[in-house]
Design a protein around this motif. Structure first.
Motif, PDB file in Angstrom:
ATOM      1  N   ALA A  59      -7.393  -5.960  -5.798  1.00 49.64           N
ATOM      2  CA  ALA A  59      -7.297  -5.442  -4.463  1.00 49.64           C
ATOM      3  C   ALA A  59      -5.899  -5.482  -3.937  1.00 49.64           C
ATOM      4  N   VAL A  60      -5.641  -3.932  -3.657  1.00 48.39           N
ATOM      5  CA  VAL A  60      -4.436  -3.420  -3.561  1.00 48.39           C
ATOM      6  C   VAL A  60      -4.349  -2.834  -1.935  1.00 48.39           C
ATOM      7  N   SER A  61      -3.230  -2.697  -1.290  1.00 47.53           N
ATOM      8  CA  SER A  61      -3.008  -2.101  -0.216  1.00 47.53           C
ATOM      9  C   SER A  61      -2.128  -0.651  -0.320  1.00 47.53           C
ATOM     10  N   LEU A  62      -2.672   0.413   0.448  1.00 48.31           N
ATOM     11  CA  LEU A  62      -2.006   1.649   0.314  1.00 48.31           C
ATOM     12  C   LEU A  62      -0.993   1.967   1.566  1.00 48.31           C
ATOM     13  N   GLY A  63      -0.539   0.789   2.058  1.00 46.09           N
ATOM     14  CA  GLY A  63       0.346   0.871   2.895  1.00 46.09           C
ATOM     15  C   GLY A  63       0.153   0.393   4.421  1.00 46.09           C
ATOM     16  N   PRO A  64       0.868   0.416   5.322  1.00 48.07           N
ATOM     17  CA  PRO A  64       0.496   0.015   6.816  1.00 48.07           C
ATOM     18  C   PRO A  64      -0.427   0.923   7.499  1.00 48.07           C
ATOM     19  N   ARG A  65      -0.574   2.091   7.087  1.00 46.83           N
ATOM     20  CA  ARG A  65      -1.314   3.131   7.891  1.00 46.83           C
ATOM     21  C   ARG A  65      -2.771   3.131   7.176  1.00 46.83           C
ATOM     22  N   ILE A  66      -3.831   3.573   8.367  1.00 44.67           N
ATOM     23  CA  ILE A  66      -5.309   3.740   7.693  1.00 44.67           C
ATOM     24  C   ILE A  66      -5.337   5.271   7.337  1.00 44.67           C
ATOM     25  N   LEU A  67      -5.646   5.326   6.059  1.00 41.17           N
ATOM     26  CA  LEU A  67      -5.865   6.844   5.496  1.00 41.17           C
ATOM     27  C   LEU A  67      -7.086   7.066   5.454  1.00 41.17           C
ATOM     28  N   ARG A  68      -7.297   8.593   5.562  1.00 39.34           N
ATOM     29  CA  ARG A  68      -8.530   9.032   5.389  1.00 39.34           C
ATOM     30  C   ARG A  68      -9.044   9.144   3.924  1.00 39.34           C
ATOM     31  N   ALA A  69     -10.325   9.169   3.391  1.00 43.93           N
ATOM     32  CA  ALA A  69     -10.690   9.026   2.326  1.00 43.93           C
ATOM     33  C   ALA A  69      -9.974   9.924   1.371  1.00 43.93           C
ATOM     34  N   ASP A  70      -9.953  11.247   1.484  1.00 42.88           N
ATOM     35  CA  ASP A  70      -9.147  12.289   0.892  1.00 42.88           C
ATOM     36  C   ASP A  70      -7.676  11.713   0.332  1.00 42.88           C
ATOM     37  N   THR A  71      -7.224  11.410   1.809  1.00 44.24           N
ATOM     38  CA  THR A  71      -5.583  11.182   1.421  1.00 44.24           C
ATOM     39  C   THR A  71      -5.600   9.807   0.512  1.00 44.24           C
ATOM     40  N   ALA A  72      -6.421   8.817   0.806  1.00 46.05           N
ATOM     41  CA  ALA A  72      -6.358   7.576   0.028  1.00 46.05           C
ATOM     42  C   ALA A  72      -6.399   7.767  -1.311  1.00 46.05           C
ATOM     43  N   ALA A  73      -7.581   8.583  -1.667  1.00 48.72           N
ATOM     44  CA  ALA A  73      -7.642   8.931  -3.062  1.00 48.72           C
ATOM     45  C   ALA A  73      -6.590   9.337  -3.766  1.00 48.72           C
ATOM     46  N   ILE A  74      -6.078  10.606  -3.158  1.00 54.59           N
ATOM     47  CA  ILE A  74      -4.846  10.912  -3.773  1.00 54.59           C
ATOM     48  C   ILE A  74      -3.751   9.941  -3.745  1.00 54.59           C
ATOM     49  N   ALA A  75      -3.547   9.245  -2.852  1.00 58.12           N
ATOM     50  CA  ALA A  75      -2.371   8.327  -2.853  1.00 58.12           C
ATOM     51  C   ALA A  75      -2.602   7.294  -3.979  1.00 58.12           C
ATOM     52  N   ALA A  76      -3.762   6.787  -4.078  1.00 57.82           N
ATOM     53  CA  ALA A  76      -4.217   5.729  -5.251  1.00 57.82           C
ATOM     54  C   ALA A  76      -4.015   6.393  -6.574  1.00 57.82           C
ATOM     55  N   MET A  77      -4.557   7.542  -6.864  1.00 58.73           N
ATOM     56  CA  MET A  77      -4.383   8.034  -8.126  1.00 58.73           C
ATOM     57  C   MET A  77      -2.813   8.245  -8.529  1.00 58.73           C
ATOM     58  N   THR A  78      -1.973   8.788  -7.414  1.00 59.20           N
ATOM     59  CA  THR A  78      -0.566   8.934  -7.761  1.00 59.20           C
ATOM     60  C   THR A  78       0.106   7.592  -8.190  1.00 59.20           C
ATOM     61  N   LEU A  79      -0.173   6.544  -7.340  1.00 57.81           N
ATOM     62  CA  LEU A  79       0.515   5.318  -7.801  1.00 57.81           C
ATOM     63  C   LEU A  79      -0.154   4.939  -9.014  1.00 57.81           C
ATOM     64  N   TRP A  80      -1.198   4.997  -9.376  1.00 55.03           N
ATOM     65  CA  TRP A  80      -1.733   4.348 -10.610  1.00 55.03           C
ATOM     66  C   TRP A  80      -1.276   5.403 -11.747  1.00 55.03           C
ATOM     67  N   GLN A  81      -1.034   6.580 -11.638  1.00 55.02           N
ATOM     68  CA  GLN A  81      -0.508   7.358 -12.810  1.00 55.02           C
ATOM     69  C   GLN A  81       1.134   6.857 -12.951  1.00 55.02           C
ATOM     70  N   ALA A  82       1.690   6.777 -11.838  1.00 54.69           N
ATOM     71  CA  ALA A  82       3.191   6.481 -11.938  1.00 54.69           C
ATOM     72  C   ALA A  82       3.176   4.834 -12.721  1.00 54.69           C
ATOM     73  N   ALA A  83       2.298   3.835 -12.265  1.00 54.54           N
ATOM     74  CA  ALA A  83       2.274   2.660 -12.689  1.00 54.54           C
ATOM     75  C   ALA A  83       1.861   2.427 -14.125  1.00 54.54           C
ATOM     76  N   VAL A  84       0.700   2.930 -14.493  1.00 51.35           N
ATOM     77  CA  VAL A  84       0.180   2.626 -15.874  1.00 51.35           C
ATOM     78  C   VAL A  84      -0.570   3.832 -16.571  1.00 51.35           C
ATOM     79  N   GLY A  85      -0.385   4.833 -15.814  1.00 52.26           N
ATOM     80  CA  GLY A  85      -0.957   6.326 -16.454  1.00 52.26           C
ATOM     81  C   GLY A  85      -0.119   6.991 -17.390  1.00 52.26           C
ATOM     82  N   ASP A  86      -0.280   8.366 -17.492  1.00 57.61           N
ATOM     83  CA  ASP A  86       0.421   9.160 -18.529  1.00 57.61           C
ATOM     84  C   ASP A  86       1.466   9.866 -17.738  1.00 57.61           C
ATOM     85  N   TRP A  87       2.173   9.508 -16.869  1.00 57.49           N
ATOM     86  CA  TRP A  87       3.253  10.461 -16.009  1.00 57.49           C
ATOM     87  C   TRP A  87       4.383   9.955 -17.098  1.00 57.49           C
TER      88      TRP A  87
END
Length: 239
Positions: free
Chosen positions: A209-237
């Motif tokens: 379970a993770v937090s995407l920050g202090p603000r409530i995000l719309r679904a499309d914004t949350a998806a983009i933010a989550a994939m970006t964080l994942w790619q930066a942490a354990v993806g192929d970036w």
């Protein structure tokens, strides 16, 4: 150079027949003619440099000349998103393809309240995004399933990044600690997960379970933010 996704096998001297819509795009929009070149991929045989061999009344015929790149795939990342309004689902699918998701899965939750989904439209969006971004495969978009059914049939060894609007661990440290391997990212509906859904998700041994920050995000914004964080942490970036 124009890139085109096809379903035909690709090999040296192979004849490739794009769809009628693709043929119209090549000849009427891009104004290509016999002898012009483009890049073609099918998700299996790599990327091939092709030439237009024939222009027919109903389509064109391409000839595969040489392989430009061998077949490669990105990391095993699935995006799982609760069905939301049509325009937002379309944005999510487009950005998932751009950000390297291997697959997009749609789920129905207790608070799902959305428009009718056209999978053919979503497949076309994913295909166009793959063509534009240079990837060599197109992520499939699955039919919506109920969240409970998806969790009941969960794949062994796959981690789940559960984006919980009520709070969780900071995303990057949590994913880095959990490590690489097959992952899925779960984004909830606009109204959030129900208490029962959240309780079950947090109880599962494969869930982070993770937090995407202090603000409530719309679904499309949350998806983009989550994939970006994942790619930066354990993806192929980092490659």
């Amino acid at each position: 150079m124009i890139r085109l996704h096809v379903t035909s096998p690709l090999a040296a001297a192979a004849a490739v027949a794009p769809t009628l819509d693709q043929s119209r795009y090549l000849t009427q929009v891009m104004r290509l003619k016999v002898g012009d070149e483009l890049l073609v991929f099918n998700g299996r045989d790599g990327e091939w440099r092709c030439t237009i061999a024939e222009v027919l009344k109903k389509g064109v015929i391409l000839r595969a000349e040489e392989q430009a790149r061998p077949q490669t795939y990105g990391p095993d990342l699935e995006l799982i998103v609760a069905v939301v309004k049509k325009a937002r689902v379309e944005t999510i699918v487009e950005k998932a393809a751009e950000l390297g998701a291997h697959r997009v899965r749609l789920v129905l939750t207790k608070r799902t309240n959305a428009d009718r989904i056209r999978l053919d439209r979503l497949d076309a969006i994913a295909e166009e995004a793959a063509e534009q971004t240079g990837r060599l495969d197109v992520p499939p978009v699955d039919d919506p399933v109920k969240l409970d059914a998806l969790l009941d049939g969960w794949e062994a060894g796959r981690r789940l990044m559960f984006c919980d609007e009520t709070g969780g661990a900071p995303a990057v440290p949590a994913m880095t600690a959990a490590g690489q391997g097959p992952w899925s990212i779960l984004i909830g509906p606009e109204g959030g997960f129900s208490p029962e859904e959240r309780e079950r998700l947090r109880s599962l041994p494969f869930t982070t379970a993770v937090s995407l920050g202090p603000r409530i995000l719309r679904a499309d914004t949350a998806a983009i933010a989550a994939m970006t964080l994942w790619q930066a942490a354990v993806g192929d970036w980092e490659r």
